[in-house]
Motif scaffolding. Structure first.
Motif, short mmCIF file in Angstrom:
data_model
loop_
_atom_site.label_atom_id
_atom_site.label_comp_id
_atom_site.label_asym_id
_atom_site.label_seq_id
_atom_site.Cartn_x
_atom_site.Cartn_y
_atom_site.Cartn_z
N PRO A 32 4.67 14.18 -2.22
CA PRO A 32 5.79 14.60 -1.38
C PRO A 32 6.43 13.46 -0.58
CG PRO A 32 3.67 15.34 -0.46
CD PRO A 32 3.39 14.82 -1.84
N ARG A 33 5.72 12.35 -0.41
CA ARG A 33 6.28 11.22 0.34
C ARG A 33 7.05 10.25 -0.55
NH1 ARG A 33 1.54 8.60 3.71
NH2 ARG A 33 3.32 7.54 4.70
N ALA A 34 7.07 10.53 -1.85
CA ALA A 34 7.79 9.64 -2.77
C ALA A 34 9.29 9.72 -2.50
CB ALA A 34 7.49 10.04 -4.21
N GLN A 35 9.94 8.59 -2.58
CA GLN A 35 11.37 8.52 -2.31
C GLN A 35 12.20 8.29 -3.57
OE1 GLN A 35 11.48 5.32 0.53
NE2 GLN A 35 10.90 6.63 2.25
N ARG A 36 11.58 7.72 -4.60
CA ARG A 36 12.35 7.38 -5.80
C ARG A 36 11.45 7.41 -7.04
NH1 ARG A 36 17.08 4.29 -6.96
NH2 ARG A 36 16.96 3.18 -8.95
N LYS A 63 6.72 5.68 0.60
CA LYS A 63 5.81 5.23 1.64
C LYS A 63 4.41 5.14 1.04
CE LYS A 63 8.48 7.28 5.41
NZ LYS A 63 8.48 8.24 6.53
N GLY A 64 3.93 3.92 0.92
CA GLY A 64 2.63 3.72 0.30
C GLY A 64 2.76 2.84 -0.93
N PRO A 65 1.65 2.65 -1.67
CA PRO A 65 1.68 1.77 -2.84
C PRO A 65 2.52 2.33 -3.97
CG PRO A 65 -0.41 2.94 -2.71
CD PRO A 65 0.31 3.24 -1.44
N VAL A 66 3.01 1.45 -4.83
CA VAL A 66 3.77 1.84 -6.01
C VAL A 66 2.80 2.44 -7.04
CG1 VAL A 66 5.18 1.00 -7.93
CG2 VAL A 66 5.52 0.09 -5.63
N VAL A 67 3.24 3.50 -7.71
CA VAL A 67 2.42 4.15 -8.73
C VAL A 67 3.20 4.08 -10.05
CG1 VAL A 67 1.14 6.22 -9.39
CG2 VAL A 67 1.53 5.72 -6.97
N ARG A 68 2.53 3.63 -11.12
CA ARG A 68 3.19 3.48 -12.42
C ARG A 68 2.38 4.14 -13.53
NH1 ARG A 68 3.92 -1.90 -10.42
NH2 ARG A 68 6.11 -2.38 -9.98
N ALA A 69 3.08 4.53 -14.58
CA ALA A 69 2.44 5.04 -15.80
C ALA A 69 3.43 4.87 -16.94
CB ALA A 69 2.06 6.51 -15.64
N GLU A 70 2.90 4.69 -18.14
CA GLU A 70 3.77 4.58 -19.30
C GLU A 70 3.07 5.15 -20.53
OE1 GLU A 70 3.51 0.45 -21.59
OE2 GLU A 70 4.19 0.18 -19.52
N ARG A 172 -5.72 0.35 -5.85
CA ARG A 172 -4.37 0.00 -6.27
C ARG A 172 -4.29 -0.14 -7.79
NH1 ARG A 172 -1.22 -2.41 -2.24
NH2 ARG A 172 0.38 -2.75 -3.82
N MET A 173 -5.33 -0.70 -8.39
CA MET A 173 -5.37 -0.84 -9.84
C MET A 173 -5.31 0.53 -10.52
SD MET A 173 -8.25 -2.68 -12.27
CE MET A 173 -9.51 -1.45 -11.86
#
Length: 220
Positions: A32-36, A63-70, A172-173
């Motif tokens: 819910p805190r994600a902005q983009r 707000k917080g660390p970046v989260v990625r997936a592919e 973070r990893m």
């Protein structure tokens, strides 16, 4: 949450945009805190024409660390589904860790006498691993079907240095879904990397910067 969708080597249809925006609701519910949410679709056609692939990369910032997936598949809609599932799992895992941290405070401790890390399932890299990395003897294995593979760097990324503990680096990893993570160890100020080992074990490699000895000038 703002959603951005771009294509590299492929056009983005209105149908794909609609599906991606619908699935972004699932991500927003978990974060819910994600902005983009950035969605990147990359089309790859192999030189021999044997196959074509669509890779979908998802990046959540806020707000917080970046989260990625592919994820990669011959169909971009399938790749999107797989990437969303991966991202959702990483967000759930991060949420569970935050709840566990509140209920069971934890912290890594370094035993100088034995050189062990306590309080976290991370082990220092072995002497053989350090030697292989230092001498460049780490084997490079080609993927199945990649007969023409050559060890060429095809993408370079630069990041600002971040000081954190080993435990934070492992978290973070997991969030970015990588097998390793570079950071500056807050306890030693040494450049370090945590990496994934078999199962749920992790390893850590640190660089100790030592100035080379200054050679005395030869008498003329």
């Amino acid at each position: 949450m703002e959603t951005s969708i771009v294509g590299v080597g492929v056009s983005i249809s209105d149908r794909f945009r609609t599906v991606a925006e619908e699935k972004s609701v699932r991500i927003q519910n978990l974060a819910p805190r994600a902005q983009r949410l950035d969605v990147k679709v990359t089309h790859r056609a192999y030189h021999n024409g044997s196959r074509e692939e669509e890779t979908v990369e998802l990046t959540v910032t806020g707000k917080g660390p970046v989260v990625r997936a592919e994820a990669t598949d011959a169909d971009k809609f399938t790749a999107l589904d797989l990437a969303v599932d991966k991202l959702a799992e990483q967000l759930r895992r991060a949420k569970d860790k935050r709840v566990d941290a509140r209920n069971h405070p934890r912290g890594a401790r370094f035993d100088k006498a034995h050189g062990d890390l306590e309080g976290i399932d991370v082990q220092p890299a072995s002497i053989d691993t350090l030697r292989a990395v230092a001498t460049g003897e780490v084997p490079i294995v080609a993927e199945d079907g990649e007969e023409d593979y050559t060890p060429v760097v095809i993408r370079t990324k630069n990041f600002d240095a971040e000081w954190m503990t080993v435990e934070e680096a492992v978290d973070r990893m997991e969030l970015v879904g990588h097998d390793f993570f570079l950071f500056i160890d807050a306890r030693s100020d040494h450049p370090s990397v945590v990496y994934r080992r078999k199962g749920w074990d992790y390893g850590v490699i640190s660089l100790t910067a030592v100035a080379p000895p200054v050679e005395e000038e030869l008498a003329s």
